[in-house]
Design a protein around this motif. Sequence first.
Motif, short mmCIF file in Angstrom:
data_model
loop_
_atom_site.label_atom_id
_atom_site.label_comp_id
_atom_site.label_asym_id
_atom_site.label_seq_id
_atom_site.Cartn_x
_atom_site.Cartn_y
_atom_site.Cartn_z
N VAL A 1 3.96 5.81 -8.73
CA VAL A 1 4.51 6.12 -7.41
C VAL A 1 4.13 7.54 -7.00
O VAL A 1 3.73 7.79 -5.86
CB VAL A 1 6.05 5.93 -7.40
N GLU A 2 4.23 8.49 -7.92
CA GLU A 2 3.85 9.87 -7.62
C GLU A 2 2.36 9.97 -7.31
O GLU A 2 1.95 10.68 -6.39
CB GLU A 2 4.19 10.77 -8.80
N LEU A 3 1.56 9.25 -8.04
CA LEU A 3 0.11 9.25 -7.81
C LEU A 3 -0.23 8.67 -6.43
O LEU A 3 -1.04 9.24 -5.69
CB LEU A 3 -0.60 8.45 -8.91
N LEU A 4 0.40 7.57 -6.07
CA LEU A 4 0.15 6.96 -4.76
C LEU A 4 0.62 7.86 -3.62
O LEU A 4 -0.04 7.96 -2.58
CB LEU A 4 0.82 5.58 -4.68
N ALA A 5 1.76 8.51 -3.79
CA ALA A 5 2.26 9.43 -2.77
C ALA A 5 1.29 10.60 -2.59
O ALA A 5 0.99 11.01 -1.46
CB ALA A 5 3.65 9.93 -3.14
N THR A 6 0.77 11.14 -3.67
CA THR A 6 -0.19 12.23 -3.61
C THR A 6 -1.47 11.79 -2.91
O THR A 6 -2.00 12.52 -2.05
CB THR A 6 -0.52 12.75 -5.02
N LEU A 7 -1.95 10.61 -3.24
CA LEU A 7 -3.16 10.10 -2.58
C LEU A 7 -2.94 9.87 -1.08
O LEU A 7 -3.82 10.15 -0.26
CB LEU A 7 -3.62 8.81 -3.25
N ALA A 8 -1.78 9.38 -0.71
CA ALA A 8 -1.48 9.15 0.72
C ALA A 8 -1.45 10.48 1.48
O ALA A 8 -2.02 10.60 2.57
CB ALA A 8 -0.15 8.42 0.86
N ILE A 9 -0.81 11.48 0.90
CA ILE A 9 -0.73 12.80 1.56
C ILE A 9 -2.13 13.41 1.66
O ILE A 9 -2.51 13.95 2.71
CB ILE A 9 0.24 13.72 0.80
N MET A 10 -2.90 13.35 0.62
CA MET A 10 -4.26 13.91 0.63
C MET A 10 -5.15 13.20 1.65
O MET A 10 -5.94 13.84 2.35
CB MET A 10 -4.88 13.85 -0.76
N SER A 11 -5.05 11.88 1.73
CA SER A 11 -5.90 11.15 2.70
C SER A 11 -5.49 11.51 4.13
O SER A 11 -6.34 11.64 5.00
CB SER A 11 -5.82 9.65 2.46
N PHE A 12 -4.20 11.70 4.39
CA PHE A 12 -3.75 12.11 5.71
C PHE A 12 -4.29 13.49 6.06
O PHE A 12 -4.80 13.71 7.17
CB PHE A 12 -2.21 12.11 5.75
N LEU A 13 -4.21 14.42 5.13
CA LEU A 13 -4.73 15.77 5.37
C LEU A 13 -6.25 15.77 5.57
O LEU A 13 -6.76 16.48 6.45
CB LEU A 13 -4.35 16.70 4.21
N LEU A 14 -6.96 15.00 4.80
CA LEU A 14 -8.42 14.91 4.96
C LEU A 14 -8.80 14.31 6.32
O LEU A 14 -9.76 14.74 6.95
CB LEU A 14 -9.04 14.12 3.83
#
Length: 155
Positions: A14-27
């Motif tokens: 869950v932490e990994l998916l949340a981090t990936l979602a935030i990073m993709s939004f920022l990118l």
Amino acid sequence: MKRMLNQQDGITLVELLATLAIMSFLLTLLYGVFFSGMNHVKKGQDTVALQQEANYITNLLTKMHQTQDTYIIDINPTTKALTITDHSGTKYTISNPNLEYKISYQTGATPETAIVTETTFHPKAPINPTKIVHIKLVIISPNQQFEVKTILSRM
């Protein structure tokens, strides 16, 4: 020692998916800002190029108006060339296949009392530089256009 082996401190799925979602939004945001900036830079470069072309043409017209007895302006829509011919027959040709030139002029003291001659100057009537000439030059590129209005006179 057994306690250390049983403790598994790491990141959960869950932490990994949340981090990936935030990073993709920022990118995605950075991508949009970057390419928007690139488009503004390109538009600015196009505007500067049109301004330089217009400045060159108005400087040439000013020189002709101040130094020649008569001169002729001609626009060839087929070759997209603007040609200025001085009194001695010397031709100055400005040509760019990506640009379209339109020019009009009015002779007389004020535009209200002026005689209007539009665009391509056919027939090629010589311009008398002893009179005040109001020039309107429009340069059109595929993306935008630039217009200059100026007055030519002899001192």
